[in-house]
Design an enzyme around this catalytic site. Structure first.
Site, PDB file in Angstrom:
ATOM      1  N   ASP A 210       0.834  -1.202   0.000  1.00 21.98           N
ATOM      2  CA  ASP A 210       0.000   0.000   0.000  1.00 21.98           C
ATOM      3  C   ASP A 210       0.875   1.261   0.000  1.00 21.98           C
ATOM      4  O   ASP A 210       1.858   1.343   0.731  1.00 21.98           O
ATOM      5  CB  ASP A 210      -0.851  -0.042   1.280  1.00 21.98           C
TER       6      ASP A 210
ATOM      7  N   GLU B 188      14.785 -15.256   0.939  1.00 18.43           N
ATOM      8  CA  GLU B 188      15.154 -16.287   1.923  1.00 18.43           C
ATOM      9  C   GLU B 188      14.155 -17.453   1.890  1.00 18.43           C
ATOM     10  O   GLU B 188      14.374 -18.474   2.524  1.00 18.43           O
ATOM     11  CB  GLU B 188      15.123 -15.697   3.353  1.00 18.43           C
TER      12      GLU B 188
HETATM   13  C1  NOJ Z   1      -4.467   2.892  -0.889  1.00 20.19           C
HETATM   14  C2  NOJ Z   1      -5.581   1.944  -0.573  1.00 20.19           C
HETATM   15  O1  NOJ Z   1      -5.873   1.181  -1.710  1.00 20.19           O
HETATM   16  C3  NOJ Z   1      -6.731   2.798  -0.107  1.00 20.19           C
HETATM   17  O2  NOJ Z   1      -7.926   2.078  -0.020  1.00 20.19           O
HETATM   18  C4  NOJ Z   1      -6.347   3.430   1.205  1.00 20.19           C
HETATM   19  O3  NOJ Z   1      -7.370   4.304   1.622  1.00 20.19           O
HETATM   20  C5  NOJ Z   1      -5.058   4.229   1.072  1.00 20.19           C
HETATM   21  N1  NOJ Z   1      -4.055   3.536   0.323  1.00 20.19           N
HETATM   22  C6  NOJ Z   1      -4.486   4.541   2.425  1.00 20.19           C
HETATM   23  O4  NOJ Z   1      -4.015   3.363   3.022  1.00 20.19           O
END
Ligand code: NOJ
Length: 562
Positions: A214, A263
């Site tokens: 993310d 690993e």
């Molecule tokens: C991207 C994620 O896909 C989204 O749903 C989220 O709100 C933001 N990052 C923050 O984590």
């Protein structure tokens, strides 16, 4: 151009990967989806023909951002189930030959994470605060905006929990690029780096095959924290790069993670969620010793226009080819308007952040027709492709959700100016006659389902050869049989309104045509094997209409199993 034919590539080079948004996939309990619900539908995904699943966050979380606010990276939210359920789900997926990718959220924690709670308690100047971005000042540290709207800094004493606490008069600020309940971690701090190594190992030991990372482009910030008032939704290369995104320092982190994955046995992968453009900037995330895949959001955001599609595809294949990595295609996910609706708007492209009932409503029929054509084009391209749950049913965005049920922080932080992402996150319909269309035994759903979804339920589509579900199954099966994901793709001459190319694979040559806006006659010597809409027969020739993709084989092509 681009990729070469090889039979020896690891699975992820050409995999079709299905995104599960656990809140809304399937529940074995109440209004929120469960891990056991996922396990119960793995057979369905196996039949769909996908190679892997990616599951959005399932960790304990206050769910202020639907789980992207993680309070504990080493457990499962009790709303979703238990670690034991997760182990069973991973084992069952592996039995069926499905790989499992989970979501890693390293840019921020939840404010309920023990580190942030300790940071609040410990006060200014403490090592606990140095795990995040705390700053002194009478004035806000800079003008950065949160991606969800509003300022990207929160004053400690302004928090609701400050009243009566030891931080009641604490005037420090902390950085939150998303919601104020999602404080950004300080990746300059070695403790943070070590912590995430151990999180990776915890889940790798449990058998997961990879991580979707993310906000991969956001982990490192320019330490000077200079002002930046530009747009942060899609980061463009060049001199305008914002100080909080796409900084050089992020790559060192991914090299370190690549070594951790190395690993372990098997081909485990990292996939970057990095909203950077142009694609050449994105390919820096998938250099040999970094990540393996990076979502091609430039493709997702390309308007429904043949010239634009050609140039995005051409550029993507070229620049990913330059770093020796396959492209990773995607059209929908839990953050954007579903493509069956996005492509039914008068202006196509990345689309708005959600659709209100009072906004222009998508043309449902046109949107679905284009969505099928777009998907069929995507699934013909070399590389990997991600599908978002429900797109195989042709689900549209829910565009008439009442504001009272909305949960996306983007709706609240923009004071209702943006509808936000709830409309693409509505629980799936499995069974047309059951309560909640089979989503949960209790008949509850955390967001209401549109009544029209009855007709789109899985049980209505399963045995109907004309259904979107059967269309997806056919496409994925043919893609696998023809090995299109490992093909080498070259454009052929065609009119302006057509995207046409040939994919050469170890199974033969296949013609791929998307007619975006007008008709085109199928060239002589080709026979259609799959089409997203009906074609017309005229004077012994086949005419491909607007908003239609076809895949064709040479008329004398023989299946080796025929
Ligand atoms: C991207 C994620 O896909 C989204 O749903 C989220 O709100 C933001 N990052 C923050 O984590």
């Amino acid at each position: 151009m681009a990729s070469s034919v090889s039979l020896n590539h690891p699975w992820w080079h050409s995999a079709v990967i299905y995104q599960i948004y656990p809140r809304s996939f399937a529940s074995t309990d109440g209004p929120i989806g469960t891990i056991r619900g996922i396990t119960s539908k793995l057979e369905y995904l196996h039949e769909l023909g996908v190679d892997a699943i990616w599951i959005s966050p399932f960790y304990p979380s206050p769910q202020n951002d639907a789980g992207y606010d993680v309070a504990n990276y080493h457990d499962i939210d009790p709303r979703f189930g238990t670690l034991c359920d997760a182990d069973e789900m991973i084992a069952r997926a592996h039995d069926l030959g499905l790989k499992v990718i989970i979501d890693l959220v390293p840019n921020h924690t939840s404010d309920e994470h023990e580190w942030f709670q300790a940071a609040l308690e410990a006060g200014p100047g403490s090592p606990e605060r140095n795990r995040y971005w705390f700053r002194d000042g009478d004035e806000i540290p800079n003008d950065w905006r949160s991606v969800f709207g509003g300022p990207a800094w929160t004053r400690v004493s302004d928090r609701a929990d400050a009243v009566g606490s030891s931080w009641e008069n604490d005037r420090q600020w902390y950085l939150n690029l998303f919601d104020s309940s999602q404080p950004d971690l300080n990746w300059e701090n070695p403790e943070v780096r070590d912590y995430f190594d151990s999180i990776l190992r915890f889940w790798l030991d449990r058998g997961v095959d990879g991580f979707r990372v993310d906000v991969a482009h956001g982990l490192v910030k320019d330490p000077q924290l200079p002002n930046f008032s530009g747009d942060v939704s899609m980061v463009h290369g060049g001199t305008q790069r914002p100080p909080m995104f796409d900084q050089e320092g992020v790559h060192e982190i991914f090299r370190r993670w690549n070594a951790v994955l190395g690993e372990y046995e098997g081909d485990r992968i990292l996939v970057a969620e990095a909203w950077v453009d142009p694609p050449s900037r994105l390919t820096r995330y998938v250099r040999e010793d970094e990540m393996h895949q990076a979502f091609n959001f430039t493709f997702l955001a390309t308007p429904w226009n043949a010239g634009a599609l050609r140039s995005t595809i051409d550029e993507s294949l070229r620049v990913f080819g330059d770093v020796g990595r396959p492209a990773t295609w995607v059209l929908s996910n839990h953050d954007v308007v579903r493509h069956a609706s996005r492509l039914g708007l008068s202006v196509t492209g990345k689309g708005p952040n959600g659709i209100f009932a009072s906004d222009e409503q998508p043309d449902a029929e046109l949107g679905l027709q284009r969505a099928k054509a777009a998907t069929q084009l995507m699934l013909a391209l070399p590389g990997s492709a991600y599908l978002y749950q429900g797109e195989e049913l042709g689900l549209p965005e829910h565009t008439t959700l009442p504001n009272e049920v909305r949960e996306d922080p983007a709706f609240f932080r923009t004071a209702g100016a943006e509808a936000g992402r709830d409309g693409c996150r509505v629980p799936l319909p499995w069974s047309s006659e059951a309560p909640a269309y089979g989503f949960s035994p209790s008949g509850e759903t955390w967001l209401p389902q549109p009544p029209k979804w009855r007709e789109l339920a899985v049980d209505r589509q399963e045995d109907d050869p004309a259904s979107t579900l059967q269309f997806y199954r056919r496409l994925i099966a043919l893609r696998t049989e023809w090995n299109l994901g490992e093909g080498s793709f070259r454009f052929i001459e065609a009119p302006e309104h057509v995207v046409a190319g040939i994919s050469s694979t170890d199974r033969g040559e296949f013609l791929i045509v998307t007619s975006v806006d007008g008709q085109w006659i199928l060239p002589n010597g080709w026979t259609i094997a799959a089409q997203s809409s009906d074609t017309i027969s005229r004077d012994g020739r086949t005419v491909i209409g607007s908003d239609t993709t076809v895949w064709a084989t040479r008329s004398d092509w023989l299946r080796s199993d025929a």
